[in-house]
Design a protein around this motif. Structure first.
Motif, PDB file in Angstrom:
ATOM      1  N   THR A 158     -14.682   8.917 -13.270  1.00  0.00           N
ATOM      2  CA  THR A 158     -15.804   9.641 -12.491  1.00  0.00           C
ATOM      3  C   THR A 158     -15.502  11.020 -12.179  1.00  0.00           C
ATOM      4  OG1 THR A 158     -17.024   9.618 -10.333  1.00  0.00           O
ATOM      5  CG2 THR A 158     -14.908   8.714  -9.946  1.00  0.00           C
ATOM      6  N   GLY A 159     -16.216  11.953 -12.840  1.00  0.00           N
ATOM      7  CA  GLY A 159     -15.965  13.257 -12.892  1.00  0.00           C
ATOM      8  C   GLY A 159     -14.620  13.669 -13.557  1.00  0.00           C
ATOM      9  N   LYS A 160     -13.536  14.208 -12.859  1.00  0.00           N
ATOM     10  CA  LYS A 160     -12.344  14.397 -13.118  1.00  0.00           C
ATOM     11  C   LYS A 160     -11.180  13.575 -12.733  1.00  0.00           C
ATOM     12  CE  LYS A 160     -11.447  18.105  -9.925  1.00  0.00           C
ATOM     13  NZ  LYS A 160     -11.079  19.455  -9.560  1.00  0.00           N
ATOM     14  N   HIS A 161     -11.742  12.303 -12.122  1.00  0.00           N
ATOM     15  CA  HIS A 161     -10.978  11.244 -11.158  1.00  0.00           C
ATOM     16  C   HIS A 161     -11.080  10.062 -12.360  1.00  0.00           C
ATOM     17  CE1 HIS A 161     -11.725  14.056  -8.082  1.00  0.00           C
ATOM     18  NE2 HIS A 161     -10.248  13.835  -7.686  1.00  0.00           N
ATOM     19  N   PHE A 162      -9.675   9.346 -12.456  1.00  0.00           N
ATOM     20  CA  PHE A 162      -9.785   7.988 -13.070  1.00  0.00           C
ATOM     21  C   PHE A 162      -8.816   7.223 -12.136  1.00  0.00           C
ATOM     22  CE2 PHE A 162      -7.839   5.699 -16.669  1.00  0.00           C
ATOM     23  CZ  PHE A 162      -8.960   4.692 -17.028  1.00  0.00           C
ATOM     24  N   TYR A 163      -9.719   6.042 -12.053  1.00  0.00           N
ATOM     25  CA  TYR A 163      -8.843   5.007 -10.988  1.00  0.00           C
ATOM     26  C   TYR A 163      -8.691   3.731 -12.018  1.00  0.00           C
ATOM     27  CZ  TYR A 163     -10.747   7.992  -7.287  1.00  0.00           C
ATOM     28  OH  TYR A 163     -11.122   9.111  -6.695  1.00  0.00           O
ATOM     29  N   VAL A 164      -7.607   3.235 -11.822  1.00  0.00           N
ATOM     30  CA  VAL A 164      -7.027   2.149 -12.509  1.00  0.00           C
ATOM     31  C   VAL A 164      -6.799   1.135 -11.531  1.00  0.00           C
ATOM     32  CG1 VAL A 164      -5.455   1.056 -14.218  1.00  0.00           C
ATOM     33  CG2 VAL A 164      -6.090   3.594 -14.613  1.00  0.00           C
ATOM     34  N   GLY A 165      -7.614   0.074 -11.701  1.00  0.00           N
ATOM     35  CA  GLY A 165      -7.557  -1.114 -10.654  1.00  0.00           C
ATOM     36  C   GLY A 165      -6.099  -1.738 -10.729  1.00  0.00           C
ATOM     37  N   GLY A 166      -5.975  -2.732  -9.922  1.00  0.00           N
ATOM     38  CA  GLY A 166      -4.667  -3.512  -9.959  1.00  0.00           C
ATOM     39  C   GLY A 166      -4.526  -4.306 -11.326  1.00  0.00           C
ATOM     40  N   ARG A 167      -3.337  -3.869 -12.033  1.00  0.00           N
ATOM     41  CA  ARG A 167      -3.091  -4.529 -13.375  1.00  0.00           C
ATOM     42  C   ARG A 167      -1.793  -5.410 -13.033  1.00  0.00           C
ATOM     43  NH1 ARG A 167      -6.698  -4.516 -15.919  1.00  0.00           N
ATOM     44  NH2 ARG A 167      -5.579  -4.738 -17.755  1.00  0.00           N
ATOM     45  N   ASP A 218       1.072  12.444 -17.234  1.00  0.00           N
ATOM     46  CA  ASP A 218       1.130  13.763 -16.422  1.00  0.00           C
ATOM     47  C   ASP A 218       0.145  14.015 -15.420  1.00  0.00           C
ATOM     48  OD1 ASP A 218       3.811  14.115 -17.443  1.00  0.00           O
ATOM     49  OD2 ASP A 218       2.853  15.618 -19.083  1.00  0.00           O
ATOM     50  N   HIS A 219      -1.078  13.234 -15.730  1.00  0.00           N
ATOM     51  CA  HIS A 219      -2.321  13.204 -15.041  1.00  0.00           C
ATOM     52  C   HIS A 219      -2.382  12.370 -13.858  1.00  0.00           C
ATOM     53  CE1 HIS A 219      -3.870  14.869 -18.859  1.00  0.00           C
ATOM     54  NE2 HIS A 219      -4.480  15.772 -18.062  1.00  0.00           N
ATOM     55  N   VAL A 220      -1.334  11.218 -13.883  1.00  0.00           N
ATOM     56  CA  VAL A 220      -1.422  10.367 -12.706  1.00  0.00           C
ATOM     57  C   VAL A 220      -0.676  10.902 -11.588  1.00  0.00           C
ATOM     58  CG1 VAL A 220      -0.118   8.315 -11.920  1.00  0.00           C
ATOM     59  CG2 VAL A 220      -0.914   8.509 -14.563  1.00  0.00           C
ATOM     60  N   PRO A 274       4.268  11.009 -10.046  1.00  0.00           N
ATOM     61  CA  PRO A 274       3.110  10.669  -9.126  1.00  0.00           C
ATOM     62  C   PRO A 274       4.079  10.317  -7.773  1.00  0.00           C
ATOM     63  CG  PRO A 274       3.299   8.787 -10.296  1.00  0.00           C
ATOM     64  CD  PRO A 274       4.379   9.879 -11.050  1.00  0.00           C
ATOM     65  N   ALA A 275       2.893  10.725  -6.712  1.00  0.00           N
ATOM     66  CA  ALA A 275       3.363  10.091  -5.324  1.00  0.00           C
ATOM     67  C   ALA A 275       3.366   8.465  -5.606  1.00  0.00           C
ATOM     68  CB  ALA A 275       2.389  10.382  -4.418  1.00  0.00           C
ATOM     69  N   SER A 276       4.155   7.568  -4.999  1.00  0.00           N
ATOM     70  CA  SER A 276       4.431   6.131  -5.173  1.00  0.00           C
ATOM     71  C   SER A 276       4.189   5.404  -3.814  1.00  0.00           C
ATOM     72  CB  SER A 276       5.312   5.932  -6.060  1.00  0.00           C
ATOM     73  OG  SER A 276       5.235   6.499  -7.299  1.00  0.00           O
ATOM     74  N   THR A 277       3.650   4.306  -4.104  1.00  0.00           N
ATOM     75  CA  THR A 277       3.980   3.356  -2.866  1.00  0.00           C
ATOM     76  C   THR A 277       4.354   1.932  -3.401  1.00  0.00           C
ATOM     77  OG1 THR A 277       2.335   4.619  -1.548  1.00  0.00           O
ATOM     78  CG2 THR A 277       2.864   2.178  -0.858  1.00  0.00           C
ATOM     79  N   GLY A 278       5.212   1.280  -2.617  1.00  0.00           N
ATOM     80  CA  GLY A 278       5.831  -0.286  -3.024  1.00  0.00           C
ATOM     81  C   GLY A 278       5.635  -1.069  -1.565  1.00  0.00           C
ATOM     82  N   ILE A 279       4.788  -1.935  -2.132  1.00  0.00           N
ATOM     83  CA  ILE A 279       4.278  -2.998  -1.019  1.00  0.00           C
ATOM     84  C   ILE A 279       4.670  -4.558  -1.371  1.00  0.00           C
ATOM     85  CG2 ILE A 279       2.623  -4.032   0.193  1.00  0.00           C
ATOM     86  CD1 ILE A 279       1.036  -1.152  -0.425  1.00  0.00           C
ATOM     87  N   GLU A 314      -1.330  -0.118  -9.603  1.00  0.00           N
ATOM     88  CA  GLU A 314      -2.534   0.507  -9.754  1.00  0.00           C
ATOM     89  C   GLU A 314      -2.330   2.184  -9.964  1.00  0.00           C
ATOM     90  OE1 GLU A 314      -4.743  -0.856  -6.393  1.00  0.00           O
ATOM     91  OE2 GLU A 314      -3.950   0.803  -5.054  1.00  0.00           O
ATOM     92  N   ALA A 315      -3.110   2.991 -10.280  1.00  0.00           N
ATOM     93  CA  ALA A 315      -2.988   4.109 -10.290  1.00  0.00           C
ATOM     94  C   ALA A 315      -4.226   5.066 -10.178  1.00  0.00           C
ATOM     95  CB  ALA A 315      -2.333   4.700 -11.715  1.00  0.00           C
TER      96      ALA A 315
END
Length: 149
Positions: free
Chosen positions: A41-50, A88-90, A123-128, A143-144
């Motif tokens: 969407t526009g300049k944003h790309f969302y990758v759902g849970g893989r 590099d975009h992530v 990228p900024a990262s979170t682990g859960i 996801e990213a």
């Protein structure tokens, strides 16, 4: 408990355009999903849970998080390339580790593999930690979010 994160945008004539992104040759859930692998969407790309599975929904290396991390990262690279982006975009990466195996060693191994795909600082990262995943033998979901400058 159930956690749902939603990112939404206002619908206006100017910003209605978004593009679902799905590819052959990347991991597919064996039970199907009505949702695309990613959404541009526009300049944003969302990758759902893989999940670290094959395009046939198979787990080639059950309970081997390193192998599954590589599969996830390679699939992410293919999705990014489909929208003319790269690692590099992530800007944000979230990984959900299966709870019974989520320990410091698994997290460190995951980070060391992922680090090879990104230039510093990455990228900024979170682990859960999560409970069992929907496919037996899978160890993590990732996801990213990527953004074009």
């Amino acid at each position: 408990a159930l956690r749902i994160d939603i990112v939404a945008k206002a619908k206006t004539q100017e910003n209605r355009a978004y593009r679902p992104v799905d590819l052959d040759g990347i991991g597919k859930l064996p039970f199907g999903s009505p949702h695309p692998a990613g959404l541009l969407t526009g300049k944003h790309f969302y990758v759902g849970g893989r999940l670290g599975i094959t395009s046939n929904g198979e787990v080639l290396e059950p309970e081997v998080p390193e192998y599954q991390t590589r599969m996830l990262m390679n699939d992410l690279g293919k999705l990014l390339a489909a929208v003319d982006m790269d690692y590099d975009h992530v800007i944000k990466k979230t990984t959900y580790f299966i709870g019974r195996r989520c320990d410091n060693r698994d997290i460190r191994r995951n980070f060391s593999i992922r680090a090879a795909y990104y230039r510093l600082p990455g990228p900024a990262s979170t682990g859960i930690a999560v409970e069992p995943l929907p496919i037996q033998g899978t160890m993590l979901v990732s996801e990213a979010t990527a953004i074009r400058d």
